[in-house]
Write an enzyme that holds these catalytic residues in place. Sequence first.
Site, PDB file in Angstrom:
ATOM      1  N   ASP A  43      -7.775  -5.262  -0.099  1.00 42.07           N
ATOM      2  CA  ASP A  43      -8.335  -6.093  -1.163  1.00 42.07           C
ATOM      3  C   ASP A  43      -8.122  -7.591  -0.946  1.00 42.07           C
ATOM      4  OD1 ASP A  43      -9.192  -3.922  -2.927  1.00 42.07           O
ATOM      5  OD2 ASP A  43      -7.058  -3.494  -3.096  1.00 42.07           O
ATOM      6  N   HIS A  51       0.845  -1.187   0.000  1.00 45.11           N
ATOM      7  CA  HIS A  51       0.000   0.000   0.000  1.00 45.11           C
ATOM      8  C   HIS A  51       0.881   1.237   0.000  1.00 45.11           C
ATOM      9  CE1 HIS A  51      -3.183   2.830   1.127  1.00 45.11           C
ATOM     10  NE2 HIS A  51      -4.037   1.886   0.780  1.00 45.11           N
TER      11      HIS A  51
END
Length: 355
Positions: free
Chosen positions: A302, A245
């Site tokens: 996700d 991320h």
Amino acid sequence: MNKNICFIDGLEGILKYREVDINELVELPYDAVSYLLIRGELPGEQELAEYSARLHAERGINREVMDVIRMCNLNVDAMEALRTVVSFISQFDPDLNDSSQEGNMRKAIRLIAMVPTIVAAYYRTANGKEPVPPDPSLSHGANFLYMLKGSKPDPLEAEVMEKDFILSAEHELNASTFSSRVTASTLSDLYSAVVSGLCTLKGPLHGGARSEVMNMLEAIACPENAEKFVLEKIEKREKIMGFGHRVYKTYDPRGTIFKQLSRKLAEAKGDMHWYETAETIENAVVCELVEKRGKPIYPNVDFYSGVIYKYMDIPPQLATSIFAIGRISGWIAHCFEQYEKKKIIRPRAFMLDEC
């Protein structure tokens, strides 16, 4: 109103909406979190009841909207249809050109209420089934699953769907939120700003990553294949979907909650297959990239959400549009803030070098 819509500490793995920690927020109804984001404070009991009643009353879509859904290509990702239909429904909103605070709030409620109905109606139409009208007695998550599958979900699946929407609702100035804010900064209408967000969310490096995780799980098929898959990806310097991320340098706090929920679903269904496959992937990535190479690459929002969708029989083609159902409240909160500024966002070209 609290001006800090979202707070992220990427080093400590902290996420807050309006200064309320995400671990507290997932214990609330989605409607309460939506209210918090848009209004700036948690609702009281009466305020929540009134807000939920307004949302539930606006869930239905008219015949013209259904006609457009039926005209869509039914063999593509649901996001293709969703962006088209959201643009279309603006024509029927009596407040389209009312940019007052009250007018924008009425539009916001209609958008939040109707987007789940559009996604479910598209899915059922694409699969040769009649759309299921919304049930005003059900929560946001439970109602979506009911419209999607045609029967009321069991309590655990309803809870997981509700939490999914909450975990997806807001995440600071991500790509789709920035896109929505840029549109709102021109004082364009709320529908246009939301369509901008939808178009941006669709990309595989943003909201589209969720469906890619599901495809990856299918390709790996079982825990025994996971480590080899990871090692081959790392050797080829290829991205492993659902990991890493731009903000978090530790475990994504949303990922932690999604992991807990996916295990809970797996145990309830008596089927640990997808959970164990995902956990083996995670262990291999952490071993190779975090422990051996010192790279802070952990599961993001996700990864385990893709596992949840596998257990709930949600196809990859719906994954990004479901993300949008949750995220729309966050987009609207940012648009409202941008409307108050009455100042256009105009970055300079040299800033692209930083991207």
